[in-house]
Enzyme design. Structure first.
Site, mmCIF file in Angstrom:
data_model
loop_
_atom_site.group_PDB
_atom_site.id
_atom_site.type_symbol
_atom_site.label_atom_id
_atom_site.label_comp_id
_atom_site.label_asym_id
_atom_site.label_seq_id
_atom_site.Cartn_x
_atom_site.Cartn_y
_atom_site.Cartn_z
ATOM 1 N N LYS A 1 0.833 -1.214 0.000
ATOM 2 C CA LYS A 1 0.000 0.000 0.000
ATOM 3 C C LYS A 1 0.862 1.256 0.000
ATOM 4 O O LYS A 1 0.621 2.193 -0.743
ATOM 5 C CB LYS A 1 -0.886 0.076 1.262
ATOM 6 C CG LYS A 1 -1.847 -1.044 1.463
ATOM 7 C CD LYS A 1 -2.777 -0.760 2.633
ATOM 8 C CE LYS A 1 -2.115 -0.661 3.988
ATOM 9 N NZ LYS A 1 -1.582 -1.885 4.537
ATOM 10 N N ARG B 1 -9.454 0.426 9.499
ATOM 11 C CA ARG B 1 -9.002 -0.963 9.661
ATOM 12 C C ARG B 1 -10.088 -1.846 10.247
ATOM 13 O O ARG B 1 -9.914 -3.062 10.300
ATOM 14 C CB ARG B 1 -7.803 -0.986 10.603
ATOM 15 C CG ARG B 1 -6.450 -1.017 9.898
ATOM 16 C CD ARG B 1 -5.427 -1.078 10.994
ATOM 17 N NE ARG B 1 -4.133 -1.550 10.659
ATOM 18 C CZ ARG B 1 -3.132 -0.802 10.226
ATOM 19 N NH1 ARG B 1 -3.313 0.464 9.967
ATOM 20 N NH2 ARG B 1 -1.943 -1.314 10.043
ATOM 21 N N ARG C 1 0.408 -8.908 13.373
ATOM 22 C CA ARG C 1 -0.300 -7.869 12.611
ATOM 23 C C ARG C 1 -1.114 -8.494 11.491
ATOM 24 O O ARG C 1 -2.217 -8.058 11.191
ATOM 25 C CB ARG C 1 0.711 -6.858 12.052
ATOM 26 C CG ARG C 1 1.304 -5.980 13.140
ATOM 27 C CD ARG C 1 2.555 -5.270 12.695
ATOM 28 N NE ARG C 1 2.336 -4.341 11.609
ATOM 29 C CZ ARG C 1 3.287 -3.964 10.751
ATOM 30 N NH1 ARG C 1 4.514 -4.428 10.868
ATOM 31 N NH2 ARG C 1 3.022 -3.107 9.805
ATOM 32 N N ARG D 1 11.344 -0.184 10.948
ATOM 33 C CA ARG D 1 10.319 -0.137 11.983
ATOM 34 C C ARG D 1 10.509 -1.260 12.988
ATOM 35 O O ARG D 1 10.808 -2.389 12.605
ATOM 36 C CB ARG D 1 8.943 -0.258 11.332
ATOM 37 C CG ARG D 1 8.536 0.999 10.633
ATOM 38 C CD ARG D 1 7.319 0.814 9.783
ATOM 39 N NE ARG D 1 6.232 0.118 10.463
ATOM 40 C CZ ARG D 1 4.993 0.041 9.967
ATOM 41 N NH1 ARG D 1 4.706 0.611 8.819
ATOM 42 N NH2 ARG D 1 4.053 -0.605 10.610
ATOM 43 N N ARG E 1 12.007 -3.745 4.489
ATOM 44 C CA ARG E 1 11.426 -2.399 4.396
ATOM 45 C C ARG E 1 12.172 -1.384 5.263
ATOM 46 O O ARG E 1 12.477 -1.635 6.420
ATOM 47 C CB ARG E 1 9.972 -2.510 4.858
ATOM 48 C CG ARG E 1 9.225 -1.229 4.835
ATOM 49 C CD ARG E 1 7.773 -1.484 4.729
ATOM 50 N NE ARG E 1 7.163 -1.974 5.962
ATOM 51 C CZ ARG E 1 5.863 -2.166 6.080
ATOM 52 N NH1 ARG E 1 5.060 -1.928 5.076
ATOM 53 N NH2 ARG E 1 5.364 -2.598 7.209
HETATM 54 P P1 AMP Z 1 0.762 0.732 9.684
HETATM 55 O O1 AMP Z 1 1.881 1.690 9.462
HETATM 56 O O2 AMP Z 1 -0.460 1.087 8.890
HETATM 57 O O3 AMP Z 1 1.169 -0.700 9.510
HETATM 58 O O4 AMP Z 1 0.343 0.896 11.225
HETATM 59 C C1 AMP Z 1 1.266 0.633 12.264
HETATM 60 C C2 AMP Z 1 0.523 0.429 13.574
HETATM 61 O O5 AMP Z 1 -0.220 1.610 13.905
HETATM 62 C C3 AMP Z 1 -0.491 -0.695 13.566
HETATM 63 O O6 AMP Z 1 0.096 -1.962 13.816
HETATM 64 C C4 AMP Z 1 -1.413 -0.251 14.703
HETATM 65 O O7 AMP Z 1 -0.816 -0.497 15.964
HETATM 66 C C5 AMP Z 1 -1.460 1.255 14.525
HETATM 67 N N1 AMP Z 1 -2.552 1.700 13.617
HETATM 68 C C6 AMP Z 1 -2.419 2.340 12.428
HETATM 69 N N2 AMP Z 1 -3.620 2.596 11.888
HETATM 70 C C7 AMP Z 1 -4.536 2.100 12.753
HETATM 71 C C8 AMP Z 1 -5.949 2.025 12.741
HETATM 72 N N3 AMP Z 1 -6.665 2.509 11.711
HETATM 73 N N4 AMP Z 1 -6.561 1.444 13.798
HETATM 74 C C9 AMP Z 1 -5.861 0.943 14.824
HETATM 75 N N5 AMP Z 1 -4.524 0.961 14.894
HETATM 76 C C10 AMP Z 1 -3.849 1.526 13.861
#
Ligand code: AMP
Length: 215
Positions: free
Chosen positions: A15, A90, A173, A162, A129
């Site tokens: 994404k 999400r 995740r 990360r 990444r």
């Molecule tokens: P991402 O960068 O999108 O993979 O998000 C990293 C982390 O941020 C996730 O594993 C969650 O802990 C938190 N996070 C990001 N977006 C959301 C969301 N829409 N709802 C809940 N947690 C989120």
């Protein structure tokens, strides 16, 4: 071209890479909830302190925190160039809340692109990444390397990995993603907005399919 877009998919489904290209080529306003939350954690803000433990474990930040945070953000974000939401929503309840906020801003979503892939595909993506802590741009050592090793092309910041891209956290995740994926996809499919793209395709192919879905 449709300019009010949501990208869905598991961690490592590509994404972020597609979002960066869409932002560069079409000037779309890329909003990544993960990037915004990581920034709050780094700042040590009240939201960051509440969210930190969930990010570290790869758990979803509870809806009551995320909805408050993203609600404020979306209610005041500039939408003149449209939006490209990545990582939000999400859950089904986030999607329903989002639709209400967007309706009140007269900016309903036009298209939702879901990058579908299994754990095998996303694991190789996440381990290679790297991203820029300043602008959030995402690179991959094999498929999307920066021009100079370890440095962001756009802002010359040193790239970092990360802490939630370790194998165990990525598995967690992915499992959490799987739990919410179907209701979320069904919600947008019923609205006639969903296009599914195979996450195993190359970055160029994923990008081309996404652009085709937006045209
Ligand atoms: P991402 O960068 O999108 O993979 O998000 C990293 C982390 O941020 C996730 O594993 C969650 O802990 C938190 N996070 C990001 N977006 C959301 C969301 N829409 N709802 C809940 N947690 C989120």
């Amino acid at each position: 071209m449709k300019r009010r877009i949501i990208l869905l998919g598991p961690p490592g489904s590509g994404k972020g890479t597609v979002a960066t290209k869409l932002q560069q080529q079409f000037g779309l306003n890329h909003i990544s909830s993960g990037h915004l939350l990581r920034r709050e954690v780094e700042k040590g803000s009240a939201i960051g302190q509440r969210a930190r433990v969930f990010l570290e474990k790869g758990e979803l930040v509870p809806d009551r925190i995320v909805l408050q945070f993203m609600g404020e953000w979306i209610k005041s974000a500039p939408f003149d160039k449209g939006y490209l939401l990545d990582g939000f929503p999400r859950t089904l309840s986030q999607a329903q809340a989002l639709d209400q906020w967007l309706a009140s801003r007269n900016a309903p979503t036009e298209a939702v692109v879901l990058f579908a892939g299994d754990l095998k595909v996303v694991r190789s993506r996440t381990t290679g990444r790297w991203s820029c802590p300043k602008c959030g741009r995402v690179y991959h050592i094999d498929s999307a390397p920066p021009r100079a090793a370890g440095v962001c092309d756009d802002c010359s910041f040193a790239l970092t990995q990360r802490t939630d891209d370790t194998d165990a956290v990525v598995r967690n995740r992915f499992e959490i993603y799987r739990r919410h994926a179907k209701p979320l996809a069904d919600y947008y499919r019923q609205q006639g907005k969903l296009t599914v793209v195979d996450a195993a395709l190359s970055p160029d192919e994923r990008f081309a399919k996404t652009v085709a879905a937006l045209n």
